[in-house]
Structures are given as structure tokens and as C-alpha cells.
Design an enzyme around this catalytic site. Structure first.
Site, PDB file in Angstrom:
ATOM      1  N   ASP A  82      -2.509   6.657  -3.374  1.00  0.00           N
ATOM      2  CA  ASP A  82      -1.358   6.036  -2.709  1.00  0.00           C
ATOM      3  C   ASP A  82      -0.674   5.000  -3.595  1.00  0.00           C
ATOM      4  OD1 ASP A  82      -3.318   4.104  -2.624  1.00  0.00           O
ATOM      5  OD2 ASP A  82      -2.639   3.295  -0.714  1.00  0.00           O
ATOM      6  N   ASP A 108      -5.592   2.690  -3.879  1.00  0.00           N
ATOM      7  CA  ASP A 108      -6.909   2.578  -3.231  1.00  0.00           C
ATOM      8  C   ASP A 108      -7.223   3.753  -2.302  1.00  0.00           C
ATOM      9  OD1 ASP A 108      -5.117   1.798  -1.300  1.00  0.00           O
ATOM     10  OD2 ASP A 108      -6.054  -0.146  -0.879  1.00  0.00           O
ATOM     11  N   ARG A 109      -6.206   4.516  -1.907  1.00  0.00           N
ATOM     12  CA  ARG A 109      -6.485   5.666  -1.035  1.00  0.00           C
ATOM     13  C   ARG A 109      -6.628   6.945  -1.846  1.00  0.00           C
ATOM     14  NH1 ARG A 109      -3.200   5.129   4.596  1.00  0.00           N
ATOM     15  NH2 ARG A 109      -3.763   2.973   4.991  1.00  0.00           N
ATOM     16  N   ASP A 130      -0.827   1.772  -4.107  1.00  0.00           N
ATOM     17  CA  ASP A 130      -1.603   0.800  -4.887  1.00  0.00           C
ATOM     18  C   ASP A 130      -2.934   1.353  -5.379  1.00  0.00           C
ATOM     19  OD1 ASP A 130      -2.456   0.869  -2.202  1.00  0.00           O
ATOM     20  OD2 ASP A 130      -3.359  -1.117  -2.362  1.00  0.00           O
ATOM     21  N   SER A 174       0.809  -1.223   0.000  1.00  0.00           N
ATOM     22  CA  SER A 174       0.000   0.000   0.000  1.00  0.00           C
ATOM     23  C   SER A 174       0.842   1.273   0.000  1.00  0.00           C
ATOM     24  CB  SER A 174      -0.959  -0.040   1.188  1.00  0.00           C
ATOM     25  OG  SER A 174      -1.845   1.027   1.115  1.00  0.00           O
ATOM     26  N   HIS A 175       0.672   2.087   1.028  1.00  0.00           N
ATOM     27  CA  HIS A 175       1.335   3.387   1.099  1.00  0.00           C
ATOM     28  C   HIS A 175       2.713   3.298   1.743  1.00  0.00           C
ATOM     29  CE1 HIS A 175      -0.883   2.318   4.601  1.00  0.00           C
ATOM     30  NE2 HIS A 175      -0.040   3.033   5.312  1.00  0.00           N
ATOM     31  N   LYS A 192     -11.354  -0.182  -1.571  1.00  0.00           N
ATOM     32  CA  LYS A 192     -11.484   1.263  -1.687  1.00  0.00           C
ATOM     33  C   LYS A 192     -10.822   1.690  -2.988  1.00  0.00           C
ATOM     34  CE  LYS A 192      -7.685   1.958   1.599  1.00  0.00           C
ATOM     35  NZ  LYS A 192      -7.421   0.703   2.298  1.00  0.00           N
TER      36      LYS A 192
HETATM   37  C1  G16 Z   1      -5.408  -0.915   5.146  1.00  0.00           C
HETATM   38  C2  G16 Z   1      -6.796  -1.420   5.012  1.00  0.00           C
HETATM   39  C3  G16 Z   1      -7.749  -0.312   5.374  1.00  0.00           C
HETATM   40  C4  G16 Z   1      -7.467   0.183   6.767  1.00  0.00           C
HETATM   41  C5  G16 Z   1      -6.034   0.552   6.912  1.00  0.00           C
HETATM   42  C6  G16 Z   1      -5.784   0.776   8.380  1.00  0.00           C
HETATM   43  O1  G16 Z   1      -5.231   0.138   4.232  1.00  0.00           O
HETATM   44  O2  G16 Z   1      -7.038  -1.832   3.693  1.00  0.00           O
HETATM   45  O3  G16 Z   1      -9.040  -0.777   5.254  1.00  0.00           O
HETATM   46  O4  G16 Z   1      -8.206   1.306   7.078  1.00  0.00           O
HETATM   47  O5  G16 Z   1      -5.208  -0.488   6.463  1.00  0.00           O
HETATM   48  O6  G16 Z   1      -4.473   0.790   8.685  1.00  0.00           O
HETATM   49  P1  G16 Z   1      -3.996   0.789  10.190  1.00  0.00           P
HETATM   50  O7  G16 Z   1      -4.412  -0.526  10.797  1.00  0.00           O
HETATM   51  O8  G16 Z   1      -2.533   0.971  10.060  1.00  0.00           O
HETATM   52  O9  G16 Z   1      -4.669   1.954  10.852  1.00  0.00           O
HETATM   53  P2  G16 Z   1      -4.156   0.070   3.091  1.00  0.00           P
HETATM   54  O10 G16 Z   1      -4.410   1.267   2.234  1.00  0.00           O
HETATM   55  O11 G16 Z   1      -2.850   0.130   3.847  1.00  0.00           O
HETATM   56  O12 G16 Z   1      -4.383  -1.232   2.402  1.00  0.00           O
END
Ligand code: G16
Length: 541
Positions: free
Chosen positions: A277, A281-282, A279, A113-114, A376
């Protein structure tokens, strides 16, 4: 085909977190580490045998090697067809869409992800199920259990595919189809949004600035925003995906997308600023001189989504993760539709989406999406905003002001304390949890605690329970203090403190001053600085 059975021993640390298995690249590079985890998936998800699997990632360092291994292991494990994104690239929402569109039995989404990328950065693997959503708790528990008792993995090293050319490679009982993931995704967006109206809006002189942060959405944004909608090519910046994301931190927030924020705070800022971000999705949304918090963005889109062709029929319901501010709840109440509060993690929205109970959902962590896929979707949110602006004739600040005047404003901030020791993080959580019952009914100036608990959730569709999802101190409709441990970090523990204060009297404050009193109260009740010995949070968003 020549399948080999390679003996292996388990690793003990392959428990998927909030969004799959995320680790430092060097951990994934250990001999057998990647293979073990993939084999654990193939062993658990039996419907994959004889069916189709989608594979793609955000293009970060190690993406290509991981795809080559995954193809060889998919063939050896009896999967009959793999669909791969061209160059190994698929944004997370595009992968979810492809799984749905092609009726695949699942997908491997290769992303952290990010999180930063490169040899010293992070890598990750998510398994998405048929239907396009992330594997739920029960399946990820099974995968972890399987990873703990693994003794062999299956691989066919004769499988060699050029993933930089679209086309189908056929082997004995196995084929690999390389597809340009942009096409299908762009078509889906065209079905949902009024591209003519957005094109006319841009043509009328409204400008957008989109920052892809050198991550996966660059090509998607160029195709849709520039080629199809007519935005100026120069307004889509950092659009070439790089294996290390240009050394940056592809997290679209006020800290890591600073260049965009500065641009949008300048005198001649464009009508809409947005970033996505690693990938894809954000998303982050800004208007000229104004940051729209993710919770507000969810609420504002919920209030206006009927203006977009794909949502003309209105909303079935809304959902937000527990720490996300409660702005969307007010919109849902006005629309007369339910608003669900789920634990953090997109997977919790998927049952509600599959069951047709909600149309739009979102999280404070810069995630917004709808029933069109089961992840997302950053660009979806940007297009939704563009469509709403084009259809309403309002500017971002006008729309926000009108929204707050009607519903009140939920001031919101998140404080992250990163890289704490696991013991220190647990000590803070345990101390607060122990004191929660005594807080109920206590009054602090104008605020009275109406609820203080460790959030638990029962899924209304399948009845499954998720417990201990974050500590919350609720002051009626007025305010909340929430504390939870992040599930996505790869180093030590991260604690997130969320502050929310709803105001109807003052709509024009800046969030830090609107939340200053609540911040002081949070330190008094939670004691993050006191207990961790830190002078303040590492990141404030
Ligand atoms: C992931 C999940 C999201 C979630 C986030 C929370 O995001 O896909 O649904 O809100 O983690 O992260 P944390 O537990 O660090 O607060 P992503 O964009 O990293 O895949």
C-alpha cells in the site's frame, strides 16, 4: 539558531484514530494546523528533548512541506538530531526499523496509508515511540489533550536542509542526517530470509509480479526483488512513487489492485503476485488463479515460518486482530503456542512483541508482520512467502490446499459501508448492541450463537483495558459475524461487516457462495441495508 514562539489557538479535531491523525490535505493546510499537532507531540513526549527523532513519509503530496516544518520545529523544541529518509521517503516498516536501529526516542511517520493522495486526497501523521511501535492509547490521549490547550508553538525557520542528498547538516546544537532508508531495511531482510534460496527459485523460472501501486515500496522492491534477488525488472510494476500515487487508491486488495488480480487470474500467471500500500505496511498475496486472504496468509506463514532463517527457532506465539478470521488460532494450537486476539490496530500487538510473547501477527486489513519491527510490513510478507515457496518446493495453490486439508478453510469476506453519517452508523451499532444479549443460545439452521458482545481487551503485559472494540456474534468455532466502525476514514463514518465461516467439508468454494447463507443471516440480525437505506456495501474484499 533563532527560535520563535508563535501564538496559536487549539483545533478541536486533532484526536488520533486507529493509526495517527489522518485528515484531508486541505485540513492540514490550514494555518497552524500542522504546527499545532506537532507541538502537541513535542510537548507530551519529553524524552525527545536532547535526543534523536526519525522523520520520513510515504512521499504523498504535502510530505515535503510537512518535513520542512517538522525539522524547524524539532530544532526549536530541543531535539538534538533528526534522521530523515532520502527525499523524505521512508516506508512505515523501514521507519520503525530505523527508530530501533539508531536508538531514536521516536519517529514521525507521515502517511495516510492506503488513502488516496494529492491536493484533494489525505495526509496523516503518526508518532512512533522508542522501540519503533505506534504510540499507545494513553500517549495518543495525552497528545490530543495537549492539542486542545495549546497556546503557542516553537519554530526555527533558519533550519534549511536539502533532503535530496545523503549527509549530515549541523546547526548550533542540532543536526539533520539524511539517510537512504533502503540500505538498512534491505540488510534486515537479508538477515531474516534465505536470499540464496529465493534467488535460485527465481532463476529456475519461477516468476513474481509485484505491484507497488506508485507508492513508497517501489524503490525497496526494485532494490531487493530485482537487484538483489534477480527478479525481472519488468515484473516490478508501478514502481515509481508519485505524489498522488498516480491518481489511484494504493490499497492492496481485490478492488483497488485490480490490474494485479486480473494478471494473476490469467492463464500464464506467475508463481506469486503481490502488492503493497501507500506506506508499505500492507500486503496482498496471490497465487496463480488464487487469492490468499490476509487471515489465511497469516495462518499459512505461521505454519511455515520456521523454514526461514530468521525464524528457525519456531514461534513464541501468534496474534490476530479480533475481526481477522480464526485460521491462525488452529495453527497456533497445533504448534502448542498461544494465539492472542487483540482489538484492531497494530499498536495492540506491540506490547506482546516487546514482551517476547509473539513472533508473528496479522490483521484482516492486509497487514502481516513479525517481531523484526513494530509495524506491519508488506515487503516482509512477500519475502516470507517467497522463502517459504522456495524452501518447500510447493506452489501457492498446493500450499493452500494442503493447509486447508489439514486445518479446514475459514471463508472470509468484509463488506464496507462508506461515508455514512455518524448518526446513521451509531444507530446501526446501537441497535445491534442492544439486541446482543437476547441472541445468545439462539439457533439459526445449523448455527447456534455461543457468544454475542462488544469486544473488550485487557493487555496481558500492562493490564490496560480497551473497551467497545467491535460487536461480534460468535457461532462456536463454526462462524462469526462482526461489525465495527472504521478508525481510519477521513469522511463520514465507515461500517465494516465481517463474515467468517469455517468449513471442513468443502474446500473449493468461492468465498461469496460459501458465505451466502451467513450474509443473509447477517442482514437479518444486523440490518445494515435496512437501517442505512443502502442497497449493499460500497466495497467487498
Ligand atoms: C491502520 C492500522 C491497522 C488497522 C487498520 C484498520 O492501518 O495501522 O493496524 O488494522 O488501520 O483500519 P480501520 O479502522 O479503518 O478498519 P493502516 O494501514 O491504515 O495504517
Amino acid at each position: 539558531m533563532s527560535v520563535e514562539e508563535i501564538p496559536t489557538q487549539p483545533f478541536s479535531d486533532q484526536k488520533p484514530g486507529t493509526a495517527g491523525l489522518r485528515k484531508q490535505v486541505r485540513i492540514f493546510q490550514q494555518p497552524r494546523y500542522l504546527e499545532n499537532f506537532l507541538q502537541a507531540i513535542f510537548d507530551c513526549v519529553t524524552p525527545l528533548k536532547g535526543s534523536t527523532l526519525v522523520i520520513g513519509g510515504d512521499g504523498r503530496f504535502y510530505n515535503r512541506q510537512a518535513i520542512a516544518t517538522a525539522l524547524s520545529m524539532a530544532a526549536a523544541n530541543g531535539i538534538s538530531r533528526v534522521i530523515v529518509g532520502l527525499g523524505g521517503l521512508l516506508s512505515t516498516p523501514a521507519a520503525s526499523h530505523l527508530i530501533r536501529l539508531r536508538g531514536a526516542s521516536g519517529g514521525l511517520v507521515l502517511t495516510a496509508s492506503h488513502n488516496p493522495a494529492g491536493p484533494d486526497g489525505d495526509f496523516g501523521i503518526k508518532f512512533n515511540v522508542a522501540g519503533g511501535g505506534q504510540a499507545g492509547e494513553a500517549l495518543t490521549d495525552q497528545i490530543f489533550a495537549s492539542s486542545l490547550k495549546i497556546s503557542r508553538y516553537l519554530i526555527d525557520t533558519s533550519i534549511n536542509v536539502d533532503i535530496d542528498r545523503c549527509g549530515i547538516s549541523t546547526f548550533d546544537g542540532f543536526s539533520v542526517e539524511v539517510v537512504d532508508g533502503l540500505d538498512d531495511y534491505a540488510r534486515l531482510m537479508q538477515d531474516l530470509f534465505d536470499f540464496d534460496a529465493i534467488r535460485a527459485w527465481l532463476k529456475a523460472g519461477n516468476r513474481i509480479r509485484y505491484d507497488a501501486l506508485h507508492a513508497v515500496t517501489g524503490p525497496y522492491a526494485r532494490r531487493i526483488l530485482v537487484d538483489q534477488l534477480g527478479a525481472a525488472a519488468a515484473d516490478v510494476v508501478n514502481a515509481v512513487p508519485l505524489e498522488d500515487f498516480g491518481g489511484g487508491h494504493p490499497d492492496p486488495n481485490l478492488v483497488y489492485a485490480r490490474e494485479l488480480v486480473d494478471h494473476m487470474m490469467a492463464e500464464d500467471a506467475p508463481a506469486l503476485g503481490a502488492a503493497s500500500d501507500g506506506d508499505g505496511d500492507r500486503n496482498m498475496i496471490l497465487g496463480p488463479g488464487l487469492f490468499i486472504s490476509p487471515g489465511d496468509s497469516l495462518a499459512m506463514l505461521a505454519a511455515h515460518l520456521h523454514r526461514c532463517p530468521g525464524y528457525r527457532g519456531g514461534l513464541r506465539g501468534v496474534a490476530r486482530s479480533m475481526p481477522t478470521c480464526r485460521a491462525a488460532d488452529r495453527v497456533a494450537a497445533t504448534l502448542g503456542v498461544p494465539c492472542h486476539e487483540t482489538p484492531t490496530g497494530w499498536k495492540f500487538f506491540c506490547n506482546l512483541l516487546d514482551d517476547g510473547q509473539i513472533t508473528i501477527c496479522g490483521e484482516e486489513s492486509f497487514g502481516t508482520g513479525s517481531s523484526h519491527v513494530r509495524e506491519k510490513d508488506g515487503l516482509w510478507a512477500v519475502l516470507a512467502w517467497l522463502n517459504v515457496l522456495a524452501a518447500s518446493g510447493l506452489t501457492v495453490p498446493e500450499l493452500a490446499q494442503a493447509h486447508w486439508a489439514r486445518f479446514g478453510r475459514h471463508y472470509f469476506m468484509r463488506h464496507d459501508y462508506e461515508d455514512l453519517s455518524l448518526e446513521a452508523a451509531d444507530a446501526v451499532m446501537n441497535a445491534l448492541e442492544a439486541g446482543l444479549p437476547a441472541l445468545v443460545g439462539q439457533r439459526f439452521d445449523a448455527l447456534t450463537v455461543t457468544l454475542a458482545d462488544n469486544f473488550a481487551y485487557t493487555d496481558p503485559v500492562d493490564g490496560s483495558h480497551a473497551q467497545r472494540q467491535g460487536l461480534r456474534i460468535v457461532f462456536g468455532d463454526d462462524a462469526r459475524i462482526v461489525l465495527r466502525k472504521s478508525g481510519t476514514g477521513t469522511q463520514g463514518a465507515t461500517l465494516r461487516l465481517y463474515l467468517e465461516h469455517w468449513r471442513q467439508d468443502r474446500l473449493d468454494l468461492d468465498p461469496p457462495s460459501a458465505l451466502a447463507a451467513l450474509e443473509t443471516l447477517a442482514e437479518q440480525l444486523v440490518g445494515l441495508k435496512r437501517l442505512t437505506g443502502r442497497s449493499g456495501p460500497d466495497i467487498v474484499t
